[in-house]
Motif scaffolding. Structure first.
Motif, mmCIF file in Angstrom:
data_model
loop_
_atom_site.group_PDB
_atom_site.id
_atom_site.type_symbol
_atom_site.label_atom_id
_atom_site.label_comp_id
_atom_site.label_asym_id
_atom_site.label_seq_id
_atom_site.Cartn_x
_atom_site.Cartn_y
_atom_site.Cartn_z
ATOM 1 N N THR A 2 0.829 -1.208 0.000
ATOM 2 C CA THR A 2 0.000 0.000 0.000
ATOM 3 C C THR A 2 0.860 1.253 0.000
ATOM 4 N N ARG B 133 -3.313 8.431 -6.031
ATOM 5 C CA ARG B 133 -4.086 8.743 -7.222
ATOM 6 C C ARG B 133 -3.902 10.225 -7.600
ATOM 7 N N LYS C 264 -17.318 8.372 -9.183
ATOM 8 C CA LYS C 264 -16.384 7.863 -8.173
ATOM 9 C C LYS C 264 -15.815 6.498 -8.577
ATOM 10 N N GLU C 265 -16.706 5.632 -9.099
ATOM 11 C CA GLU C 265 -16.264 4.308 -9.528
ATOM 12 C C GLU C 265 -15.311 4.428 -10.714
ATOM 13 N N ARG D 30 -11.879 5.499 -9.420
ATOM 14 C CA ARG D 30 -11.118 4.388 -8.818
ATOM 15 C C ARG D 30 -10.578 3.455 -9.903
ATOM 16 N N ASN E 159 -7.773 5.271 -11.575
ATOM 17 C CA ASN E 159 -6.770 5.748 -10.616
ATOM 18 C C ASN E 159 -6.459 7.244 -10.814
ATOM 19 N N THR F 178 -7.754 11.427 -9.633
ATOM 20 C CA THR F 178 -8.411 12.177 -8.563
ATOM 21 C C THR F 178 -9.680 12.862 -9.063
#
Length: 466
Positions: free
Chosen positions: A385, A391, A447-448, A451, A454, A456
């Motif tokens: 991590t 991002r 939002k999906e 993600r 990757n 912002t």
């Protein structure tokens, strides 16, 4: 008496010389059982109905000349059994002419206080019990300084001799053990533990009814009884509970006899006790350290509910077994009547917990390795991590044309390309290419999308040409 024309069924002699039907070793020639032959001729009338007198009744009436050997009021007819402590004879009471079994202590044990105590314990325990499935004691006496007692003569042998036949008839085996469990429950209610239940100690009378015998290791549950002080002999390996082996004789409960009942049932259904070995110590070690084998691992054709019943009886921990011999009898009777049994298979978590209690060192090492693996896994995840870049950047979704004319869609694409080109020139700003975002045309969940790409920021837009 039967007529000469009556048809009778006579069992052939098996290889061991023991009749599978009545347990007798007497025979005519090399195949017919003498006891069954006489019983078939005497016990039924010519019309097939039951005669008033049985073979045992007629034998008792025979007024033959007395033999030279008597023990007290008994005429000794023949020796029918011998063990490490005593010898058993078939005898006739001289006045009543009743045929009985007579057990006398061996003369070589006359000076053994421990053996005399055990012999008297057997007589005292059985004499206090009055149940149709417990072998009754008629008289306790002494002759030539050696104690003896007389009891009912069981002409059908024992479950040990009947085991090969019962293995082919599970319902008969279960029915017999349900009656035995009821008898043991009665003994428990009277305050007596048997502690040495095994096929050889469960006899069969002439009608095939079971009779629990040999209370030589019996123990009173009441602490103030003379039978509480027991000898170091602890029973028969293969049939005794683990707590008897581990030196817990002073704290035994009825659960010890429940284990013995389960071991006997296991033997009748599979042809062998739960634990076997080259010698007694090996058997004792297995019973102390390992869980009992599953019934269907030895006899796969048997019913799963019978496996569950046996497994509950043979649990290593006393509190995990049936609470009483009566509860076991009820479950066996439920099975016989086709009803659901109360016992249930042990779940994997409970089995794991019991295994860890029996093997604390191995369980501790396994828990330590598991904890170490968990720590290493968490550290690896955190490192991955931390190494993952945060991002950043922006994804510009294809602009939607709000004009009704189709040609205006090209206008919207032109505006989109212009914005994309301008933003791509901004220093240190990552802009996702048109090809990567094209599949998200018309998507609503920004939002999906962020993600997945990757990034912002996600820019959505629409164009209307006036």
């Amino acid at each position: 008496m039967s007529s000469p024309n009556a048809s009778v069924s006579l069992p052939l002699q098996n290889e061991t010389g023991i009749c599978p039907k009545c347990g007798s070793a007497s025979r005519v020639g090399r195949s017919l059982c003498l006891n069954c032959l006489l019983s078939a001729g005497i016990d039924t009338n010519g019309d097939g109905t039951q005669a008033e007198e049985t073979l045992d009744d007629l034998l008792g009436k025979i007024d033959g000349p007395d033999t030279d050997w008597h023990l007290g009021n008994y005429q000794i007819l023949e020796e029918i059994g011998r063990g490490g402590m005593g010898v058993i004879y078939r005898a006739r009471q001289r006045h009543s002419r009743r045929v009985v079994a007579l057990k006398r202590i061996l003369s070589c044990h006359a000076d053994s206080r421990e053996t005399l105590m055990r012999f008297r314990r057997e007589a005292q325990a059985a004499a206090n019990l009055d149940h149709p499935n417990i072998l009754p004691i008629y008289e306790v006496s002494e002759s030539e300084g050696l104690p003896f007692f007389s009891m009912k003569f069981a002409g059908g042998g024992s479950l040990l001799e009947a085991a090969p036949m019962l293995r082919r008839d599970p319902r008969r085996a279960v029915a017999l053990m349900a009656k035995v469990a009821r008898a043991v429950q009665y003994a428990h209610v009277q305050g007596i533990l048997h502690r040495d239940l095994k096929p050889g100690n469960i006899l069969l009378d002439g009608g095939g009814e079971p009779l629990v015998s040999d209370f030589g290791l019996a123990k009173w549950l009441q602490p103030n009884s003379d039978l509480t002080r027991t000898p170091s002999i602890f029973g028969t390996p293969g049939y005794i509970a683990p707590e008897q082996v581990n030196g817990s004789n002073g704290n035994l409960t009825p659960a010890a006899d429940v284990y013995g009942l389960g071991a006997v049932l296991f033997h009748l259904l599979t042809g062998r006790p739960p634990f076997t070995g080259e010698h007694a110590l090996k058997v004792i070690q297995q019973a102390s350290e390992k869980p009992a084998p599953k019934l269907r691992s030895v006899a796969p054709a048997l019913d799963r509910d019978l496996e569950t019943i046996c497994a509950k009886c043979l649990e290593h921990e006393p509190q995990a077994r049936y609470r009483s011999a009566g509860d076991l009898a009820e479950d066996l009777e439920r099975w016989l009547h086709g009803h659901s049994i109360v016992a249930r298979p042990v779940s994997p978590p409970v089995r794991l917990w019991r295994w860890s209690r029996r093997n604390p060192i191995v369980a501790g090492m396994a828990a330590l390795l598991l904890a170490l693996a968990t720590v290493v896994g968490v550290m690896t995840w955190k490192a991955e991590t931390a190494a993952r870049p945060p991002r950043s950047g922006i994804a510009i979704l294809p602009f939607e044309s709000l004009s009704p004319e189709k040609e205006n869609a090209f206008f919207a694409d032109g505006v989109y390309d212009g914005v994309l080109t301008k933003l791509a020139k901004v220093a240190n700003l990552k802009v996702i290419s048109h090809n990567s975002v094209a599949k998200y045309r018309g998507a609503r969940d920004t939002k999906e999308i962020g993600r997945a790409l990757n990034v912002t920021y996600v820019l959505k837009g629409s164009v209307r040409r006036e």
